[in-house]
Scaffold this motif. Structure first.
Motif, PDB file in Angstrom:
ATOM      1  N   GLY A  38      39.025  38.566  55.338  1.00 28.17           N
ATOM      2  CA  GLY A  38      38.060  38.747  54.266  1.00 28.17           C
ATOM      3  C   GLY A  38      38.634  39.352  52.999  1.00 28.17           C
ATOM      4  O   GLY A  38      37.893  39.691  52.078  1.00 28.17           O
ATOM      5  N   ILE A  39      39.937  39.493  52.943  1.00 26.49           N
ATOM      6  CA  ILE A  39      40.555  40.072  51.736  1.00 26.49           C
ATOM      7  C   ILE A  39      40.738  38.952  50.715  1.00 26.49           C
ATOM      8  O   ILE A  39      41.199  37.857  51.047  1.00 26.49           O
ATOM      9  CB  ILE A  39      41.921  40.714  52.077  1.00 26.49           C
ATOM     10  N   HIS A  40      40.373  39.236  49.484  1.00 27.73           N
ATOM     11  CA  HIS A  40      40.453  38.197  48.455  1.00 27.73           C
ATOM     12  C   HIS A  40      41.905  37.717  48.292  1.00 27.73           C
ATOM     13  O   HIS A  40      42.831  38.525  48.289  1.00 27.73           O
ATOM     14  CB  HIS A  40      39.931  38.746  47.129  1.00 27.73           C
ATOM     15  N   HIS A  69      43.720  36.863  45.850  1.00 29.65           N
ATOM     16  CA  HIS A  69      44.518  37.545  44.819  1.00 29.65           C
ATOM     17  C   HIS A  69      45.082  38.848  45.332  1.00 29.65           C
ATOM     18  O   HIS A  69      46.208  39.223  45.024  1.00 29.65           O
ATOM     19  CB  HIS A  69      43.640  37.861  43.600  1.00 29.65           C
ATOM     20  N   ASP A  70      44.265  39.558  46.086  1.00 28.66           N
ATOM     21  CA  ASP A  70      44.726  40.830  46.627  1.00 28.66           C
ATOM     22  C   ASP A  70      45.773  40.599  47.717  1.00 28.66           C
ATOM     23  O   ASP A  70      46.756  41.332  47.809  1.00 28.66           O
ATOM     24  CB  ASP A  70      43.540  41.639  47.152  1.00 28.66           C
ATOM     25  N   GLN A  72      48.933  39.785  45.940  1.00 30.08           N
ATOM     26  CA  GLN A  72      49.496  40.988  45.310  1.00 30.08           C
ATOM     27  C   GLN A  72      50.252  41.846  46.324  1.00 30.08           C
ATOM     28  O   GLN A  72      51.341  42.335  46.046  1.00 30.08           O
ATOM     29  CB  GLN A  72      48.365  41.814  44.692  1.00 30.08           C
ATOM     30  N   VAL A  73      49.647  41.997  47.494  1.00 21.89           N
ATOM     31  CA  VAL A  73      50.280  42.832  48.524  1.00 21.89           C
ATOM     32  C   VAL A  73      51.542  42.144  49.054  1.00 21.89           C
ATOM     33  O   VAL A  73      52.582  42.782  49.247  1.00 21.89           O
ATOM     34  CB  VAL A  73      49.283  43.117  49.671  1.00 21.89           C
ATOM     35  N   ILE A 101      45.953  48.492  53.212  1.00 26.06           N
ATOM     36  CA  ILE A 101      45.309  48.916  51.972  1.00 26.06           C
ATOM     37  C   ILE A 101      43.801  48.715  52.020  1.00 26.06           C
ATOM     38  O   ILE A 101      43.035  49.597  51.647  1.00 26.06           O
ATOM     39  CB  ILE A 101      45.905  48.156  50.773  1.00 26.06           C
ATOM     40  N   PHE A 102      43.394  47.550  52.500  1.00 31.04           N
ATOM     41  CA  PHE A 102      41.966  47.242  52.414  1.00 31.04           C
ATOM     42  C   PHE A 102      41.192  47.684  53.642  1.00 31.04           C
ATOM     43  O   PHE A 102      39.963  47.726  53.615  1.00 31.04           O
ATOM     44  CB  PHE A 102      41.773  45.746  52.118  1.00 31.04           C
ATOM     45  N   GLY A 103      41.912  48.018  54.685  1.00 29.75           N
ATOM     46  CA  GLY A 103      41.286  48.629  55.847  1.00 29.75           C
ATOM     47  C   GLY A 103      40.194  47.809  56.489  1.00 29.75           C
ATOM     48  O   GLY A 103      39.257  48.350  57.080  1.00 29.75           O
TER      49      GLY A 103
END
Lengths: 411, 154
Positions: free
Chosen positions: A345-347, A349-350, A353-354, A408-410
């Motif tokens: 579910g992480i976008h 773009h994110d 980036q990671v 990061i997004f947990g």
């Protein structure tokens, strides 16, 4: 079975000597644009240092040499896709321009209000927007071949969709889903309905054996920069009889036989479609790229990518289970080496980036296929795409770097 | 390469996970839609202005953590502010994102400089990741578009 020795191949690509923050580059964006081998870089440098001159317009020896290089590249590229003769290859700026050439030249000459053109739901914008422009200009009608749940073309109603159509324009390989389409079957179906078959080969040609005659296609667009060649040049292959009958696309120098105060006559194909000074050095580089791939063997390239794609799908699924969704077919027989995915579910773009923190280069976005994005009910995906210089360690690096996104997004 | 801690501050992730003022408003609220053509992200801003003051604002759409958190913080920051104050805030925020507007006069520049950004300061790290500036400014450009579509009486 012979395949590609990606460790050896990688040595040919100077960019992989570069470290960013002391770490190597894991380049997984070749469906976007490929890296360039030394052989292509050298061919272009040597041409500019030793043989650079205009083509098709000067009598001196240097220009004659440049002509030979330019037309030699055309002949190599024609052989690479099994065109029946070099004149069937028209150099363009890129595959997008090649498709625009077909739409604006063949389309304007042959399509009237109400005429039907069939596309598919997995087309790149380059094979959608030019047709939309013709819809706006003269009221042609577009029909769309839908997709199955696993991202292949749903051919159930193909004959109905093609009924009365004048053209069927489709991709040989989806840039998002990686899906390989049944090109010969689609060309046959188009012809049975009395339509011409236009193939977007931009994603297919760099990775597979291409045989436009075996397909029975009428046009095919492809691009140099996705197949180890430079950007700035692409090609349209077209059946000679069709190209001969078409009006010119861009007007100017090189494309004329005669110009008078009251009009002009065109040069024969392919010059008719190559107005102005072409990207001469880039065409030479394109030819060198085709030599490079021919030496590797396109059957081997395909075998290598099937192995690697199969490994990546299995490994990512084993490691992340339901946390990763890979779009498109899982059967490697019907897909190429582009893996679009959603992760926890992480976008995208994110995610991208990671991944960049580990120099893992992937594309994030709509991949110029917004109708397909809407169908998948996403605004964007992340896409990792493999090529001849990638191996299992690159797929592993992708998987390892994905852990960072979770941290990061947990989620 | 700058560290991700500069980009993904805790307050940004909080707004991303729990976006404020999410939803839609019925007319007469003005609706504007913004797209980031690079990535397909889209955002809708609904703006209700009464007597020159933002009486309500809602944000809908989909996007990455940066675009969504920026929209969420923006919605909090502009609610209850006059249109003049909002314009100064937009100018100040875009200035922080290294996006300068050519048409600013001195009074506007001074007003912008005096604006307190509060939580929005957390987005400062975005400037170190130039590709993401468009994500951070998407909601703000959409807000400007909504303001330009307000009826003259608002």
């Amino acid at each position: 079975m012979t395949t590609v020795d990606s460790a050896l191949v990688r040595k040919d690509f100077p960019i992989f000597d570069r470290l960013i923050d002391d770490k190597p580059i894991v380049y997984l964006d070749s469906a976007n644009t490929s890296q360039k081998p030394r052989q292509v870089i050298d061919a272009m440098s040597q041409f500019m240092e030793n043989s650079y001159a205009p083509i098709n317009r000067s009598a001196y020896q240097l220009a004659a040499e440049a002509d030979v290089m330019y037309e030699g590249a055309r002949a190599k590229i024609a052989r690479f896709v099994n065109a029946s003769r070099p004149e069937e290859i028209v150099f363009t700026k890129n595959a997008t321009e090649a498709l625009n050439l077909v739409v604006h030249s063949w389309g304007r000459a042959n399509l009237q209000a109400g005429d039907v053109v069939v596309l598919t739901h997995m087309e790149h914008h380059a094979n959608i927007v030019p047709w939309h422009m013709l819809v706006a200009e003269r009221g042609i009608v577009l029909r769309w071949v839908p997709l199955t749940a696993d991202g292949q073309l749903d051919l159930t109603d193909l004959s109905t969709l093609l009924d009365g159509a004048k053209a069927f324009s489709f991709t040989a390989m989806s840039n998002v889903l990686g899906t390989l389409t049944p090109v010969k079957l689609l060309c046959d179906a188009a012809h049975a309905a009395g339509a011409i078959a236009i193939v977007d080969g931009c994603q297919f040609v760099p990775h597979n054996v291409t045989d436009v005659q075996a397909w029975g296609a009428d046009f095919m667009a492809f691009s140099s920069h996705k197949m180890c060649g430079p950007s700035g040049v692409g090609a349209l292959w077209g059946r000679a009889t069709l190209l001969d009958a078409m009006p010119p696309f861009l007007g100017g120098g090189n494309m004329i036989a005669d110009v008078r105060l009251d009009g002009f006559t065109t040069a024969p194909v392919p010059a008719k479609f190559e107005a102005g000074t072409p990207p001469i050095t880039e065409v030479v580089g394109f030819g060198a790229a085709v030599d490079y791939l021919t030496d590797l063997g396109m059957t081997n390239v395909r075998r290598h990518e099937m192995d690697l794609t199969g490994y990546a799908i299995t490994m990512l699924t084993d490691r992340y289970g339901d946390d990763i969704t890979i779009h498109g077919p899982t059967n490697i027989e019907v897909r190429g080496a582009s893996l679009s995915f959603a992760f926890r579910g992480i976008h995208p773009h994110d995610v991208s980036q990671v991944l960049d923190q580990q120099n893992v280069c992937v594309r994030a976005g709509h991949h110029c296929a917004k109708p397909l994005m809407r169908l998948l009910d996403v605004t964007a995906t992340a896409r990792a795409s493999f090529y001849i210089y990638n191996d299992e360690s690159d797929a592993d690096a992708l998987a390892d770097a994905l852990e960072g996104a979770s941290d990061i997004f947990g989620f | 390469m700058p560290g991700l801690e500069d980009l993904y501050r805790e307050i940004i992730l909080d707004h991303y996970r729990t976006p404020r003022n999410r939803g839609e408003l019925e007319p007469p609220a003005v609706r504007a839609e913004g797209h980031n053509p690079l990535c397909g992200d889209e955002i809708q801003v609904y703006l209700d202005v009464t007597d020159g003051v933002v009486s309500d604002i809602k944000v809908a759409g989909q996007g990455c953590s940066i675009s969504q958190s920026s929209a969420s913080m923006m919605s909090q920051a502009v609610k209850g502010k006059s249109l003049l104050e909002v314009r100064a805030l937009v100018r100040r925020f875009k200035g922080m994102m290294s996006v300068d507007e050519a048409d600013a006069d001195e009074a506007e520049e001074a007003a912008a400089a005096a604006v307190k950004l509060g939580d929005l300061e957390a987005l400062q790290g975005v400037v170190k990741f130039p590709v993401r500036i468009k994500c951070a400014t998407l909601a703000w450009n959409t807000l400007l578009q909504a303001m330009s579509e307000l009826p003259a009486t608002a």
